[in-house]
Design a protein around this motif. Structure first.
Motif, short mmCIF file in Angstrom:
data_model
loop_
_atom_site.label_atom_id
_atom_site.label_comp_id
_atom_site.label_asym_id
_atom_site.label_seq_id
_atom_site.Cartn_x
_atom_site.Cartn_y
_atom_site.Cartn_z
N VAL A 157 0.91 -1.13 -0.09
CA VAL A 157 -0.04 0.09 -0.10
C VAL A 157 0.91 1.14 0.00
O VAL A 157 0.54 2.42 -0.65
N THR A 204 1.90 2.27 -5.81
CA THR A 204 0.35 2.23 -5.58
C THR A 204 -0.12 3.24 -4.46
O THR A 204 -1.27 3.35 -4.24
N GLY A 253 -1.49 -3.41 -7.41
CA GLY A 253 -1.53 -3.69 -5.79
C GLY A 253 -2.71 -4.65 -5.52
O GLY A 253 -2.50 -5.30 -4.38
N VAL A 302 -4.89 -3.16 -2.09
CA VAL A 302 -4.71 -1.77 -2.11
C VAL A 302 -6.24 -1.12 -2.57
O VAL A 302 -6.55 -0.10 -2.03
#
Length: 755
Positions: free
Chosen positions: A415, A420, A657, A661
């Motif tokens: 994250v 991302t 991701g 994410v």
């Protein structure tokens, strides 16, 4: 600049003589990879560029597509123009000016079609974010884009920013522009008639940017930042703004027969291409060009890539009016020659100072003596370059090597990865509200700009008096690529990029209309590099065809190679879609509603492929690329329909991701999510990056399941909460819990590092 021996032989055979120095330089630039696409053109026929909406396809400064009427679905009276440009090498040498002039160039491509620019999208690619040089390039490029775009008043509404170690020696700066025009205003770069005048409008010509086209067709050397600085143009956005408004008046008054932006190869490139497209020639007197530096010679005038200049074809009776408009906007204006039905010729008469300089060296030059510096067939100049037949090697399929990582560590690492993490630091520097069209700005899956047009239809059947009504169309814009995907699997990764951009616009309720691409690769003379480039062309073309999305134009940038090695094959796609109106479901969840995941093939098969994922990039592993949905077109169409349903509360594309994410991006301080991940492989479920997936928060999950029946799998993951926390469980219990504040802190990586 020097013309290759094999090319010189062809030129000598065609001309029946040795080329003049100016001709040799002109051929060297126009036959360069940057202009002639010698290594890529044989591949580009793979793209389907036709369709009922396509008005002007590839080959002009920008493509033109008709917008559908939001009520009837037929082609409407409003056209949009689409164009994309790369300014990669210049942005390495001089990040600010290199990126800024990329914006200026693509905007002028829009002007040359008789369109008014309404939106920009920039896709940027840099080396590893932890390298100081990458941060230096990022800061300079973003400053250049924001300065130029903000000054000219064109909003930057979409784009992407990616980091990969293989861009360290050669960043990429790809900029797309959308414009508005209609049938009556439409202009092309096809010269119309002998006897018409060629008029140069805009900034004065200097010596900047000499050899820019040939510079863009070579690998970057170790000393490029100093040695190649003269090949980088210097922009003036305030002059560009004046040129935008002057062009608008010229088009409105129907004074332009054809137009071409002065970009690669300068005046020589623009004027020769203009007449060649009409099967015509030209006679140009180079000393007539308004200049800002003294004693410029013919070659400098011909090939300088000074910015903010346009070449117009104008009928003789309209020349004075064009000059008046240029003067009104404080722009230079020169009548430099006329269109003919013969060769493309350029002559030059030395100034008194130049004759005096020649006399001092023993040469003789009389006043009024005119030298012919170029006399060639325009079509041969533009189209005569031989195409390259290069060997290609298939890329290797990666073996599976999956690291073992603690899930909570994996979540925070992925994250907070620069790829991302939030790109707020980038897009907050852009004015994305100017022009008052932006309905959904940067930071969402796709931007939406409002297109308002008058219709002759009455407001209702009862209004017998008629009268115009306003119809509203939302134009969704998505732009980007995925270096991790195409570095792992060029063909499959490029297919995924096309689907990813289409899913982005569908998540906002729009259906794909058309796309343009910027195909970036390394040195094509290396078989492995050319094999990867061939893969991205075929993959992108195939998926766009499956999605019935014509690729109406684009740009190719090769020789993105340096002492650090080649870049990953990078197919940036800028895709637009349309919808009735411009309201769209948000990305963030509300505090109540069911959360569904649609399109995940891995969950259905209980087999996840992590190839190309940010998870493997962060933790040093490899795997095959994930399989894509079996019916991508139906999935995209259905997603757009569901996104527009009244019961839909939020929609978010799942890609970079992975699911982890996407979930983290949807929560806010007042609305969280509590979800359960099915299956035994939580890492695979949360971090694989198969595109063509979306998270949908809805009040009517049964309606969503019914809509996607026989199209794509639908899984219920959980529901929204009111505590601003993301809670993820597997079948055995809680995996992790994280609050919105912690997620926001993770996602602030770029902003935190660059403040």
């Amino acid at each position: 600049m020097s013309l290759a021996d094999s090319d010189r032989e062809l030129v000598v055979e065609e001309l029946g003589r040795e080329p003049t120095p100016a001709e040799a330089a002109l051929f060297e630039n126009l036959w360069s990879e940057h202009c002639a696409y010698r290594s890529s053109r044989p591949l580009l026929s793979a793209f389907d560029s036709e369709g009922e909406r396509v008005v002007v396809g590839p080959g002009d400064d920008a493509a033109v597509v008709a917008l559908p009427d939001p009520e009837t679905g037929e082609n409407g009276d409003t056209y949009v123009t689409l164009g994309i440009e790369s300014h990669n090498h210049p942005s390495y040498v001089d990040p600010f000016d290199g990126a800024a002039t990329g914006v200026g160039g693509i905007v002028r491509d829009t002007l040359s079609m008789g369109a008014y620019p309404i939106a920009l999208a920039d896709s940027l690619y840099f080396g590893s974010f932890d390298r100081e040089h990458s941060k230096y390039l990022l800061e300079g490029v973003v400053e250049g884009i924001s300065h130029y775009g903000n000054c000219i008043g064109v909003p930057t509404v979409a784009g992407s920013a990616d980091f990969h170690p293989d861009y360290e020696g050669n960043p990429l700066v790809n900029v797309a522009c959308v414009g508005l025009t209609d049938e009556d205003r439409l202009v092309t770069a096809v010269a119309q008639e002998p006897g018409n005048k060629l008029v140069l409008v805009g900034n004065a010509t200097g010596r900047d940017g000499l050899g820019g086209a040939s510079f863009a067709s070579e690998d970057l050397a170790e000393d490029a930042e100093t040695e190649d600085r003269p090949a980088v143009q210097v922009g003036d956005p305030y002059a560009e703004k004046l040129l935008i408004e002057a062009n608008e008046v010229l088009v409105e008054e129907n004074l332009v027969e054809s137009a071409r932006d002065l970009g690669a190869a300068g005046l020589g490139g623009a004027s020769s291409e203009l007449v060649a497209k009409g099967g015509l020639g030209a006679e140009i007197e180079l000393e007539r060009v308004h200049q800002r530096e003294p004693n410029m010679n013919a070659l400098e005038i011909l090939l300088a890539e000074s910015q903010e200049r346009m070449c117009y074809e104008v009928t003789p009776e309209n020349v004075d009016r064009v000059r008046e408009i240029a003067e009104r906007f404080d722009l230079g204006c020169s009548v430099i020659g006329e269109v003919t039905d013969g060769n493309y010729t350029c002559t030059f008469e030395e100034s008194e100072a130049q004759r005096a300089s020649d006399d001092s060296t023993g040469e003789q030059s009389e006043p009024g003596e005119r030298d012919t510096v170029v006399d060639v067939d325009a079509h041969f100049l533009g189209e005569g370059a031989p195409m390259n037949d290069l060997p290609a090697e298939e890329p290797e399929v990666p073996e599976t090597d999956l690291p073992e990582v603690d899930l909570e560590d994996a979540l925070e690492t992925v994250v907070s990865s620069p790829n991302t993490a939030s790109k707020r630091w980038v897009y907050r520097q852009y004015d994305h509200e100017v022009g008052v069209r932006t309905a959904v700005g940067p930071g969402d899956d796709a931007a939406i700009v409002a297109i308002r047009e008058a219709s002759a239809e009455p407001r209702s059947a009862d209004e017998s008096s008629g009268g115009n009504r306003e119809t509203d169309t939302g134009l969704a814009i998505s732009s980007g690529a995925a270096p991790n995907w195409t570095a792992t699997a060029p063909y499959e990764g490029a297919r995924a990029i096309a689907l990813e951009n289409a899913t982005n616009v569908a998540a906002k309720g729009a259906t794909p209309l058309a796309a343009v691409n910027c195909l970036n690769g390394g040195n094509p003379e290396k078989p492995g590099v050319y094999g990867g480039f061939t893969g991205i062309v075929d993959g992108l073309a195939e998926m766009c065809a499956e999605l019935s999305t014509p690729v109406v134009g684009g740009n190719v940038s090769l020789y993105n190679d340096s002492v650090a090695g080649p870049i990953p094959p990078t197919p940036t796609l800028a895709l637009v879609g349309t919808k009735a109106g411009y309201d769209a479901p948000p990305l963030s969840v509300e505090s109540d509603g069911t959360l569904l995941l649609v399109g995940d093939r891995g969950l259905e098969a209980d087999e996840f492929r992590l190839g190309g994922s940010e998870y493997l990039a962060r933790f040093d592993g490899s795997d095959r690329f994930p399989a894509l949905p079996e019916e991508p077109a139906a999935l995209v169409e259905t997603l757009a329909d569901v996104a527009n349903a009244d019961s839909t509360l939020a929609v978010h594309d799942v890609s970079h991701g992975g699911l982890a994410v996407a979930l983290a991006e949807m929560i806010t301080e007042t609305a969280g999510l509590e979800v359960t991940v099915p299956g035994d492989d939580s890492i695979g479920a949360l971090f694989h990056e198969q595109p063509g997936r979306a998270l949908i928060q809805t009040d009517d999950p049964d309606a969503v399941r019914e809509a996607f029946d026989d199209v794509a799998p639908v899984r219920e993951l959980g529901a929204a909460t009111t505590d601003g926390t993301l809670t993820v469980r597997d079948a055995d219990g809680e995996l992790f819990e994280v609050g919105a504040a912690a997620v926001a802190d993770w996602r602030a990586t770029i902003e935190r590092e660059l403040h």
